[in-house]
Design an enzyme around this catalytic site. Sequence first.
Site, short mmCIF file in Angstrom:
data_model
loop_
_atom_site.label_atom_id
_atom_site.label_comp_id
_atom_site.label_asym_id
_atom_site.label_seq_id
_atom_site.Cartn_x
_atom_site.Cartn_y
_atom_site.Cartn_z
N ALA A 1 2.97 -18.77 27.18
CA ALA A 1 3.11 -17.55 27.75
C ALA A 1 2.11 -16.76 28.52
O ALA A 1 2.58 -15.67 28.99
CB ALA A 1 3.70 -16.82 26.78
N TYR B 1 -7.47 -18.65 30.94
CA TYR B 1 -6.61 -19.84 30.27
C TYR B 1 -5.24 -19.75 31.00
O TYR B 1 -4.57 -20.74 31.12
CB TYR B 1 -6.53 -19.27 28.73
CG TYR B 1 -5.55 -19.97 27.76
CD1 TYR B 1 -5.68 -21.35 27.50
CD2 TYR B 1 -4.50 -19.46 27.34
CE1 TYR B 1 -4.75 -21.84 26.85
CE2 TYR B 1 -3.52 -19.93 26.61
CZ TYR B 1 -3.52 -21.38 26.17
OH TYR B 1 -2.89 -21.84 25.26
P1 NAD Z 1 -5.65 -26.99 18.91
O1 NAD Z 1 -6.73 -26.43 19.73
O2 NAD Z 1 -5.15 -27.03 17.62
O3 NAD Z 1 -5.33 -28.44 19.39
C1 NAD Z 1 -5.59 -28.77 20.76
C2 NAD Z 1 -6.45 -30.13 20.53
O4 NAD Z 1 -6.84 -30.50 22.02
C3 NAD Z 1 -7.51 -29.94 19.55
O5 NAD Z 1 -7.51 -30.85 18.53
C4 NAD Z 1 -8.93 -30.49 20.37
O6 NAD Z 1 -10.03 -31.14 19.94
C5 NAD Z 1 -8.24 -31.27 21.49
N1 NAD Z 1 -9.00 -31.44 22.92
C6 NAD Z 1 -9.65 -30.29 23.41
N2 NAD Z 1 -10.51 -30.74 24.42
C7 NAD Z 1 -10.19 -32.25 24.25
C8 NAD Z 1 -10.70 -33.37 25.35
N3 NAD Z 1 -11.53 -33.08 26.14
N4 NAD Z 1 -10.32 -34.76 24.82
C9 NAD Z 1 -9.40 -34.94 23.86
N5 NAD Z 1 -8.87 -33.78 23.08
C10 NAD Z 1 -9.31 -32.54 23.36
O7 NAD Z 1 -4.28 -26.14 19.58
P2 NAD Z 1 -2.68 -26.04 19.35
O8 NAD Z 1 -2.42 -24.79 18.99
O9 NAD Z 1 -2.43 -27.26 18.63
O10 NAD Z 1 -1.98 -25.89 21.09
C11 NAD Z 1 -1.61 -27.27 21.44
C12 NAD Z 1 -1.26 -26.83 22.95
O11 NAD Z 1 -0.19 -25.92 23.02
C13 NAD Z 1 -2.26 -26.40 23.83
O12 NAD Z 1 -2.05 -27.06 25.29
C14 NAD Z 1 -2.21 -25.17 23.88
O13 NAD Z 1 -2.97 -24.44 25.13
C15 NAD Z 1 -0.72 -24.90 24.01
N6 NAD Z 1 -0.38 -23.71 23.35
C16 NAD Z 1 -0.47 -23.30 22.02
C17 NAD Z 1 -0.04 -22.11 21.60
C18 NAD Z 1 -0.24 -21.63 20.10
O14 NAD Z 1 0.14 -20.54 19.66
N7 NAD Z 1 -0.62 -22.32 19.30
C19 NAD Z 1 0.40 -21.03 22.41
C20 NAD Z 1 0.46 -21.30 23.69
C21 NAD Z 1 0.33 -22.75 24.31
#
Ligand code: NAD
Length: 334
Positions: free
Chosen positions: A121, A151
């Site tokens: 969002a 972002y």
């Molecule tokens: P998170 O940070 O827990 O998980 C993201 C994972 O990506 C991490 O484990 C990290 O180690 C891994 N990562 C980062 N760079 C990497 C690389 N170069 N190679 C391999 N792995 C890599 O985040 P999340 O909350 O689980 O979010 C998951 C997705 O959902 C993300 O794309 C995030 O932008 C999106 N998102 C999450 C939310 C939220 O509220 N949690 C809201 C909007 C969007």
Amino acid sequence: MAIRKALVCGAGGFIGSHMVKRLRAEGYWVRGADLKQTEYSPSEANDFVIADLRLRESWEAILDEGIDEVYQFAADMGGAGYIFTGENDAHVMHNSAMINLNAADFAARRKVRRIFYSSSACMYPAYNQEDPNNPKCAEETAYPAAPDSEYGWEKLFSERLYLAFARNFGLDVRIARFHNIFGPEGTWQGGKEKAPAALMRKVAEQADGGQIEIWGDGLQTRSFLYIDECIEAVRRLMESSFQGPVNIGSEEMVTINQMAEMIMKIAAKKLAIKHIQGPTGVRGRNSDNKLPRKELEWEPGQSLFDGLSKTYPWIHGQMQAASKKIPEVTAGAR
Ligand code: NAD
């Protein structure tokens, strides 16, 4: 029927690790890939590969012809303290864009059946989110684009990247815009935690009658979605013929102060709130679920209070395990 095979990127993170569990429960064979292992419980993936997804050689190794579906959650991300200070902008844009450029390219080359992309969002224009009581976040309001963070700009770029691969190379993509997902096994300390986890940690640290700090005046509004609801919505999207982008969020909008009060009630504590300077993002944001209701027949089934009630004991337990000096859970806490 042949067993379906999925690759979950970001499987060591919050949403990715929950998706691995769900897919395994549905009978999938699952490969997880991440820079790191899961932190809070062992991954349930059949195969877990430590890999840097910015690198093409990682994709050569993990995305073989047998993979039917890809779930792309890997991103360089965190809460307001990580994405709104400006200090991490270059990393956030570069790292996440590199991951998505490879994901789209390899998924098309290897002819995966379908790929899911987790947008946010945060890609919605800041000018529609200035009134805390009336934010506009319907899918069609994305343009003219004006996200309030790099972002958000990277998310918008990558949405368009996947849609371009769909148009030109027939890649079958599904795109969701997540609105603040929270729950057990999410980051709760270290600077990348988001508002619900940060507030629950702050409340757990205090004895009854103490004080917590909140960034800004706490009147900024948001909605928060419990992790199980998010996973269900993603699976519905992946099984549907609807490409998206579609909101996956809750329409239960609260101020940050109201959420803090809910957490205090769950913890059975009365704490004072001190408002301090800090990054807060847009004034108001709420999911608009008209489209997911219509296309996915989905909307969240549980309240924010219910989700917080399930998450608070987990964070409290983590803090005890980390042997922080915190008071015992009081009788009224769940
Ligand atoms: P998170 O940070 O827990 O998980 C993201 C994972 O990506 C991490 O484990 C990290 O180690 C891994 N990562 C980062 N760079 C990497 C690389 N170069 N190679 C391999 N792995 C890599 O985040 P999340 O909350 O689980 O979010 C998951 C997705 O959902 C993300 O794309 C995030 O932008 C999106 N998102 C999450 C939310 C939220 O509220 N949690 C809201 C909007 C969007």
